[in-house]
Design a protein around this motif. Sequence first.
Motif, PDB file in Angstrom:
ATOM      1  N   GLN A  20      13.032  55.445  35.428  1.00  0.00           N
ATOM      2  CA  GLN A  20      12.286  54.247  35.110  1.00  0.00           C
ATOM      3  C   GLN A  20      11.470  53.873  36.356  1.00  0.00           C
ATOM      4  OE1 GLN A  20      14.610  50.986  33.612  1.00  0.00           O
ATOM      5  NE2 GLN A  20      13.062  50.590  32.053  1.00  0.00           N
ATOM      6  N   TYR A  73      15.392  51.618  39.576  1.00  0.00           N
ATOM      7  CA  TYR A  73      13.970  51.963  39.425  1.00  0.00           C
ATOM      8  C   TYR A  73      13.501  52.842  40.580  1.00  0.00           C
ATOM      9  CZ  TYR A  73      13.762  47.795  36.373  1.00  0.00           C
ATOM     10  OH  TYR A  73      13.962  46.858  35.389  1.00  0.00           O
ATOM     11  N   GLN A 121       8.827  54.148  31.461  1.00  0.00           N
ATOM     12  CA  GLN A 121      10.067  54.882  31.217  1.00  0.00           C
ATOM     13  C   GLN A 121       9.727  56.346  30.943  1.00  0.00           C
ATOM     14  OE1 GLN A 121      13.555  53.434  30.666  1.00  0.00           O
ATOM     15  NE2 GLN A 121      13.799  55.631  31.095  1.00  0.00           N
ATOM     16  N   VAL A 174       5.927  48.841  33.823  1.00  0.00           N
ATOM     17  CA  VAL A 174       7.237  49.489  33.908  1.00  0.00           C
ATOM     18  C   VAL A 174       7.147  50.691  32.984  1.00  0.00           C
ATOM     19  CG1 VAL A 174       9.713  49.251  33.534  1.00  0.00           C
ATOM     20  CG2 VAL A 174       8.371  47.294  34.359  1.00  0.00           C
ATOM     21  N   VAL A 231       8.839  51.379  38.421  1.00  0.00           N
ATOM     22  CA  VAL A 231       8.106  50.126  38.571  1.00  0.00           C
ATOM     23  C   VAL A 231       6.828  50.504  39.310  1.00  0.00           C
ATOM     24  CG1 VAL A 231       8.024  47.942  39.833  1.00  0.00           C
ATOM     25  CG2 VAL A 231      10.045  48.524  38.494  1.00  0.00           C
TER      26      VAL A 231
END
Length: 382
Positions: free
Chosen positions: A292, A327, A287, A285, A294
């Motif tokens: 964000q 995400y 950032q 994950v 995935v």
Amino acid sequence: MDIKNMKDRFEQLRTPFYYYDTGLLSETLETIRRETAGREGYHLHYAVKACANPEVLRLIQQAGFGADCVSGGEIRTCLENGFRADTIVFAGVGKADWEIELALEAGIQCFNVESIPELEVIAGIASKMGKVADVSFRINPDVGAHTHGNITTGLAENKFGIAMKDMTHVIGIARQLPSVRFTGLHFHIGSQILLMDDFEALCHRINELQDRLEADGIKVENINVGGGLGIDYAHPDEHPVPDFNAYFGTYARHLKLRPGQQLHFELGRAVVGQCGSLVTRCLYVKQTESKQFVIVDAGMTDLIRPALYGASHCIQNLSSTGPVRTYDVVGPICESSDVFAKDYLLPETRRGDLIVLRSAGAYGETMASCYNCRELPKAYIN
Ligand code: LLP
């Protein structure tokens, strides 16, 4: 079956992989059987390009389907998996000589011919082999389907088929060639079509054409309307089986079949689309200032539809019940189009979580590639 119940089994397997739910496939095949039973002269050919997994093919063949192939490789695969040659139709704008020979040798049902030069080559090869090739002409009906631009095929600007206005002329040419036999007309207006009005428009075009051909004294044994019925990508659990009643009912109501005429369908996506999932794992994950991500271990090499057509697949995290977050779900491939979804809501996701991309049974595994020297995805079937 609820995909969440598969979590324990999926945990044992190395990701990414395709998973096919044969229970759902059988239910889909049974629905098709029910909706076509009692409709005389209806024939189903499965469009192998959607999914050529051998076990999937065998189930479809056992349900009584013939096959719709677009290459010599598909013809071979079908023969190896139990399809009878005389239930195979062979389409495609660019059939190579060896593919035509293979098809004639096997004794397929019909070539769906897309141009005059192709007709002449088939006639030449058949004549050399001492055979007569049954041919249908693929007609470009100039019907726009309400679907993605890259998967509409029935418009005048597309490379597919022969213009409707040239049909009498082209059939005339075929009749001069002793090694081909004209047997029918073939259509396909596009894929992932959910509006029955599009199929109805096709029926009207076919009716018009049949009237014209009849006036010219031409008899047609077979009408092949192709495939194209779509699936509900957004709600795979609410609509696991497409609306075959509306689909076949549209043809039954609007297409004027002549006495004894046979009607052929070439469905792909509607048969297998909802039965397959691509199972992957979250690697990281990440950032950034604005996003964000995935990052999963499946990429556009495993499922190219989002990158190629902007298609969206329902994505689920089988491992988390945390609070929902936003995400971008992306793959590991070195391409900025390697994105499965942007601003997608998922429960809070961590490294190692199992992530499933649903409705990936059609044009998923068959379109996978080895770009970046990756392995092709494996497939499991229950
Ligand atoms: N018949 C012909 C002549 C076709 O060209 C096709 C699909 C079919 C039947 C089966 O269509 P279906 O029932 O599956 O809609 N890769 C794209 C779809 C390409 C469809 C090509 N032709 C996708 O992932 O959406």
